[in-house]
Design a protein around this motif. Structure first.
Motif, PDB file in Angstrom:
ATOM      1  N   HIS A 108      32.293  22.036 -63.594  1.00 61.03           N
ATOM      2  CA  HIS A 108      32.123  21.445 -64.922  1.00 61.03           C
ATOM      3  C   HIS A 108      32.363  19.934 -64.890  1.00 61.03           C
ATOM      4  O   HIS A 108      31.613  19.168 -65.514  1.00 61.03           O
ATOM      5  CB  HIS A 108      33.071  22.115 -65.916  1.00 61.03           C
ATOM      6  CG  HIS A 108      32.563  23.420 -66.437  1.00 61.03           C
ATOM      7  ND1 HIS A 108      33.271  24.215 -67.305  1.00 61.03           N
ATOM      8  CD2 HIS A 108      31.393  24.071 -66.218  1.00 61.03           C
ATOM      9  CE1 HIS A 108      32.567  25.298 -67.591  1.00 61.03           C
ATOM     10  NE2 HIS A 108      31.433  25.235 -66.944  1.00 61.03           N
TER      11      HIS A 108
ATOM     12  N   ALA B  52      29.196  17.407 -65.644  1.00 62.96           N
ATOM     13  CA  ALA B  52      29.262  16.462 -66.760  1.00 62.96           C
ATOM     14  C   ALA B  52      28.796  15.079 -66.318  1.00 62.96           C
ATOM     15  O   ALA B  52      28.071  14.387 -67.048  1.00 62.96           O
ATOM     16  CB  ALA B  52      30.678  16.405 -67.310  1.00 62.96           C
TER      17      ALA B  52
ATOM     18  N   ARG C  20      27.689  25.071 -69.395  1.00 65.13           N
ATOM     19  CA  ARG C  20      28.671  24.535 -70.354  1.00 65.13           C
ATOM     20  C   ARG C  20      29.235  23.203 -69.880  1.00 65.13           C
ATOM     21  O   ARG C  20      29.775  22.434 -70.695  1.00 65.13           O
ATOM     22  CB  ARG C  20      29.804  25.531 -70.580  1.00 65.13           C
ATOM     23  CG  ARG C  20      29.381  26.810 -71.292  1.00 65.13           C
ATOM     24  CD  ARG C  20      30.585  27.489 -71.944  1.00 65.13           C
ATOM     25  NE  ARG C  20      31.639  27.782 -70.995  1.00 65.13           N
ATOM     26  CZ  ARG C  20      31.733  28.916 -70.282  1.00 65.13           C
ATOM     27  NH1 ARG C  20      30.814  29.856 -70.435  1.00 65.13           N
ATOM     28  NH2 ARG C  20      32.727  29.099 -69.432  1.00 65.13           N
TER      29      ARG C  20
ATOM     30  N   PRO D 127      26.812  19.284 -71.388  1.00 72.57           N
ATOM     31  CA  PRO D 127      26.578  19.420 -72.828  1.00 72.57           C
ATOM     32  C   PRO D 127      25.363  18.675 -73.348  1.00 72.57           C
ATOM     33  O   PRO D 127      24.805  19.054 -74.377  1.00 72.57           O
ATOM     34  CB  PRO D 127      27.874  18.868 -73.435  1.00 72.57           C
ATOM     35  CG  PRO D 127      28.436  17.948 -72.390  1.00 72.57           C
ATOM     36  CD  PRO D 127      28.062  18.568 -71.085  1.00 72.57           C
ATOM     37  N   ARG D 128      24.915  17.631 -72.656  1.00 71.71           N
ATOM     38  CA  ARG D 128      23.773  16.866 -73.152  1.00 71.71           C
ATOM     39  C   ARG D 128      22.475  17.656 -72.993  1.00 71.71           C
ATOM     40  O   ARG D 128      21.679  17.744 -73.920  1.00 71.71           O
ATOM     41  CB  ARG D 128      23.661  15.530 -72.411  1.00 71.71           C
ATOM     42  CG  ARG D 128      24.783  14.543 -72.717  1.00 71.71           C
ATOM     43  CD  ARG D 128      24.584  13.247 -71.974  1.00 71.71           C
ATOM     44  NE  ARG D 128      23.372  12.545 -72.414  1.00 71.71           N
ATOM     45  CZ  ARG D 128      22.679  11.700 -71.656  1.00 71.71           C
ATOM     46  NH1 ARG D 128      23.049  11.480 -70.410  1.00 71.71           N
ATOM     47  NH2 ARG D 128      21.612  11.098 -72.131  1.00 71.71           N
TER      48      ARG D 128
ATOM     49  N   PRO E  84      21.959  21.167 -71.332  1.00 69.64           N
ATOM     50  CA  PRO E  84      22.258  22.408 -70.601  1.00 69.64           C
ATOM     51  C   PRO E  84      21.010  23.194 -70.238  1.00 69.64           C
ATOM     52  O   PRO E  84      21.044  24.034 -69.333  1.00 69.64           O
ATOM     53  CB  PRO E  84      23.132  23.196 -71.590  1.00 69.64           C
ATOM     54  CG  PRO E  84      22.758  22.658 -72.941  1.00 69.64           C
ATOM     55  CD  PRO E  84      22.459  21.199 -72.727  1.00 69.64           C
TER      56      PRO E  84
END
Length: 288
Positions: free
Chosen positions: A75, A79, A105, A108-109, A111
């Motif tokens: 993650h 990101a 997840r 977030p921009r 996915p």
């Protein structure tokens, strides 16, 4: 085409080898000390390297992520990649166990462009790539990934559902479960198990796979004949398969016996022998 390889361990270096062999510009990134030197030693100096993952993917047309198999680490990395990569660029993770929906997840921009592109070691030789979309993965990302992997000579297999271990690892795990059980029970040694596969069904599986190979065993009646005559016996074998727990004692037995099996063989020699057999098997199958 510029391909970013994020993480340059065994899998990442092999991906880089493949992409370079197909004429792509490769930029690689890995924070580990000495990563650049190890990568250049493995693939040559045609690869660009940076320790900044955002810089590595900024101009990339495809991203192959090979970070540690821990969701929280993925993650954090995703990101960064998600923020630095153009929105339409696929981010494919080499993860062998994690679900793409869980991975996404971390991005977030966008996915919708995250999916699993799971290779088999070594990716530059073994053709299979399992392409696993998540719940929110776009059709465009899937199509782009499938097309890209085909363009570099791989055989992408689109999975119809998310499962831990995807498809091939689950099949391997079923074999390992019984193999480890047989070793634990003292029925066979590690060398016995390996010989039983390499000198027996493994040869057939390399040509046609386990179910089509079984179909040929049925003669004119094919698989229907096999299932009619051997189905009950196969069910009885399923009921008799072992349940095994990876105790410290079993782990020690497996490690000791695999060292006994390979003897004084050097790891690099074993790898070279493995790769030569893979290459020969692929060459022999080119009639397909």
């Amino acid at each position: 085409m510029k391909v970013a390889v994020v993480g340059t361990g065994v899998i990442g270096a092999s991906w880089a080898t493949l992409f370079l062999a197909h004429g792509h510009d490769v930029v690689a990134t890995d924070p580990a000390p000495g990563a650049e030197e190890r990568l250049v030693a493995a693939v040559g100096d045609r690869v660009a390297f940076t320790d900044d993952p955002a810089a590595a993917v900024a101009d990339a047309d495809f991203v192959q992520e090979n970070g540690p198999e821990r969701l929280e680490v993925k993650h954090e990395l995703l990101a960064v990649l998600d923020a630095a990569t153009r929105p339409e660029v696929v981010i494919a993770s080499s993860s062998s166990m994690l679900r793409p929906t869980d991975l996404a997840r971390g991005a977030p921009r966008h996915p919708e462009r995250v999916l699993v592109g799971h290779p088999f070691n070594p990716p530059h030789l073994v053709p299979l790539v399992e392409v696993v979309p998540g719940e929110g993965t776009s059709t465009g990302a899937v199509d782009a990934a499938m097309a890209f992997y085909r363009s570099v000579g791989r055989t992408p297999l689109l999975l119809r559902a998310e499962l831990p271990g995807h498809l091939a690892n689950r099949l391997q795990a079923a074999l390992w479960r019984e193999a480890y059980s047989l070793v634990a029970r003292g029925v066979a040694t590690v060398a016995d198990v390996d010989t039983a596969i390499t000198e027996g069904p493994g040869l057939r599986w390399a040509a046609l796979g386990p179910i089509t190979g079984q179909h040929l065993s049925g003669g004119a009646g094919g698989l229907a004949h096999v299932l009619e005559h051997l189905g009950p016996g196969t069910e009885a074998l399923w009921d008799d398969l072992g349940t095994v727990t990876m105790t410290p004692e079993l782990a020690d037995r497996l490690v000791t016996q695999v060292h006994d099996a390979v003897g004084d063989a050097d790891a690099s020699d074993l790898l070279a022998r493995r790769d030569a057999v893979i290459t020969a098997a692929l060459d022999a199958r080119r009639f397909r």
